[in-house]
Design an enzyme around this catalytic site. Structure first.
Site, short mmCIF file in Angstrom:
data_model
loop_
_atom_site.label_atom_id
_atom_site.label_comp_id
_atom_site.label_asym_id
_atom_site.label_seq_id
_atom_site.Cartn_x
_atom_site.Cartn_y
_atom_site.Cartn_z
N ARG A 11 -0.26 6.64 -2.62
CA ARG A 11 1.15 6.89 -2.83
C ARG A 11 1.89 6.75 -1.50
O ARG A 11 1.44 7.26 -0.47
CB ARG A 11 1.39 8.29 -3.41
CG ARG A 11 1.01 8.40 -4.89
CD ARG A 11 2.00 7.63 -5.75
NE ARG A 11 1.67 7.62 -7.17
CZ ARG A 11 1.00 6.65 -7.77
NH1 ARG A 11 0.55 5.62 -7.07
NH2 ARG A 11 0.77 6.70 -9.06
N HIS A 19 2.16 -3.28 -3.34
CA HIS A 19 1.78 -2.33 -4.39
C HIS A 19 1.08 -3.04 -5.55
O HIS A 19 1.53 -3.01 -6.70
CB HIS A 19 2.98 -1.55 -4.91
CG HIS A 19 2.59 -0.34 -5.70
ND1 HIS A 19 3.50 0.53 -6.24
CD2 HIS A 19 1.36 0.14 -6.07
CE1 HIS A 19 2.88 1.49 -6.90
NE2 HIS A 19 1.56 1.27 -6.80
N GLU A 51 9.41 2.00 -3.08
CA GLU A 51 8.32 1.07 -3.39
C GLU A 51 8.45 -0.23 -2.60
O GLU A 51 7.46 -0.75 -2.09
CB GLU A 51 8.30 0.77 -4.89
CG GLU A 51 7.13 -0.12 -5.27
CD GLU A 51 7.07 -0.38 -6.75
OE1 GLU A 51 5.93 -0.53 -7.27
OE2 GLU A 51 8.12 -0.43 -7.41
#
Length: 344
Positions: free
Chosen positions: A252, A303, A281
């Site tokens: 994360r 990601h 993100e």
């Protein structure tokens, strides 16, 4: 009789060439059947609109919400209305599922906790070994016209080095088995897992994060995001890492403070970092990440540690099966039920 209605707020697999194509929802229609009305979140100019009136309109009257990146908020739940039966997360993490809010509303939440263990463990290992073997500076130097075996520095023999794993759930254990094979010693820190479990994976549990950071040549993070772990690797923690060590984060983004990481890299306190996750993100949306992205000892990906053809197919099928079970009232013992965080 009104058909049950299911809203997929922002499914990445439904977008092709920047355009949303409902015809791609083949798996979902196969499992849910013609008796269920499928809705999809509002999409405009290549991206989903995750909040606002258009999303509220799509959510109105839904029986089940399926979220991907979208946040579960009071606004979204209010828009769905009193007929909402559950919220399902199309992924592993639960931070945007907002378990505390769901518990407050008496709504069950579900995720798919294990569909991409293979992918994330593999991606973590790839980032780690790219750092250890200095692959990025080697690549950049050679394609830039220079043949130099010493570009990026001389690596160390990994079987004389120590791997540190923070968080020892499904993925942490897979990383211990795979990446740990390259290292002479593997340390684990996870206050919620018994010490003996680590030894079953060829690792040694340590009592504190500080102890792990001080002894590890490469630290990899595999803990969930919670109030306890938010900013876990801040400037103070990064300063306790072993000099010349590496950091890998495919868990994360908010586990790591970008400004603290940049200072640790700039001052040479750590040798490099491999990152697949950021907060926000897209790291280009926060200038604090810009110097990290530009640092020559950093390897980054967008990601995608979870991504593979097989993982995406499994996730879609399992989410649709969860939705079907909720609609049918078959919720006892469902894998993936998410509990609200305990107070304190």
């Amino acid at each position: 009789m009104t058909r049950p209605q299911v809203l997929y707020t922002d499914p990445a697999w439904l977008v092709e060439g920047g355009c949303l194509d409902p015809a791609l929802a083949t798996v979902e229609r196969e499992i849910l059947g013609p008796g269920v009305e499928l809705r999809f979140g509002p999409h405009q100019e290549g991206r989903y609109q995750l909040t606002g009136p258009a999303m509220s309109e799509r959510a109105a009257g839904c029986d089940v919400l399926v979220v991907y990146r979208a946040q579960v908020t009071e606004e979204l739940l209010d828009a769905a209305g009193p007929g909402l039966r559950a919220v399902v997360r199309q992924g592993v993490g639960v931070d945007n599922l907002n378990p505390a809010l769901l518990a407050e509303r008496g709504l069950p939440g579900y995720n798919v906790p294990d569909y991409c263990v293979d992918e994330v463990a593999t991606h973590t290992s790839a980032l780690a070994l790219a750092l250890e073997r200095r692959l990025v500076p080697q690549h950049q130097t050679l394609v830039g016209g220079t043949f130099d075996i010493y570009a990026g520095g001389v690596p160390h023999r990994t079987n004389r080095r120590t791997l540190g794993i923070v968080g020892f759930g499904r993925i942490g254990r897979a990383v211990a088995r795979r990446l740990g094979a390259f290292y002479g010693r593997v340390l684990v820190h996870d206050p919620y897992v018994g010490r003996d479990l680590a030894e079953g994976y060829g690792a040694l549990a340590v009592d504190s994060l500080e102890e792990l950071l001080a002894q590890s040549d490469l630290v990899t993070l595999h803990c969930p995001l919670s109030p306890e772990t938010d900013g876990l690797l801040d400037e103070a923690a990064l300063s306790r890492m072993k000099p010349g060590s590496y950091l890998v984060n495919a868990a994360r983004g908010r586990l790591v403070d970008p400004e603290g990481l940049h200072r640790a890299l700039r001052e040479g306190r750590i040798a490099g970092a491999g990152l697949d996750v950021f907060a926000p993100e897209n790291p280009h949306q926060d200038p604090r990440w810009h110097p990290v992205l530009a640092h020559p000892s950093v390897v980054v990906t967008s990601h995608r540690a979870f991504l593979s053809v097989e993982a995406e197919a499994s996730s879609r099928r399992r989410v649709a099966e969860l939705v079907r079970a909720v609609l049918d009232g078959r919720t006892d013992g469902l894998v993936g039920r998410v509990e609200a965080p305990k107070a304190g």
